[in-house]
Design a protein around this motif. Sequence first.
Motif: not given
Lengths: 129, 129
Positions: B6-15, B35-38, B47-53
């Motif tokens: 996947l093409a993760y952005d500068a913060k290592g995230l996909v939507t 890690d969350a995708i895996r 599984h996800f990544w919380s941007r706020s936390r």
Amino acid sequence: MDASALAYDAKGLVTVVVQDRLTGEVRMLAHANEDAIRATMTSGEGHFWSRSRGAPWKKGETSGHVLRVHEVWADCDRDAVVYLVDPEGPSCHTGAQSCFFERAMGGVEGRALPMLVRLEDALEARANS
Amino acid sequence: MDASALAYDAKGLVTVVVQDRLTGEVRMLAHANEDAIRATMTSGEGHFWSRSRGAPWKKGETSGHVLRVHEVWADCDRDAVVYLVDPEGPSCHTGAQSCFFERAMGGVEGRALPMLVRLEDALEARANS
């Protein structure tokens, strides 16, 4: 709610999920600024903001594959919206119906499709066989 | 394709668009790191990544409202994915079935729903009346 009530991020954008209002298929994911949201709500055609080009963008402007937007819904924190659309032609720049055709886990078909649509396709195929 | 493709952005995230695989309803929009995708692809739970936390997050960890992920599809530029899920209970932290209940344009119902689902609801209501 008005376009001004959305929670635009530091770049002035919200995320847009474009969904076929009949089949429920998610066609593409894009972004919109307040002008694009307003243009969409007043014209009934899908407008966006291109992050790569840093410019406004109306889907179908060159391809003719416009998105007839019937409903716009924001999520609970108002930083994402769903456009419920009748799409004209394919929605992906590759020519695919939807952008979500890269299979990463599960599934057998050529793109992400809810089961009701697959069921409909299967019943139609059986009726025609 | 693997999670690493996947093409993760500068913060290592996909939507991530979370979609009910039966009805096609878009339940929520979130983000995931590799890690969350895996973890999603190996466990079959969302599984996800919380941007706020700034922390990893498994949907339903405290609420019990887990997402049974049956398929994962990436889009053409691989920076967004759809999780096709069987949701346990409501998906929004407000208790709503979906996060997309703020009406901005068109529609009459309480949340964004594809027409096939509305039709099913209408037929069921008629059958029961």
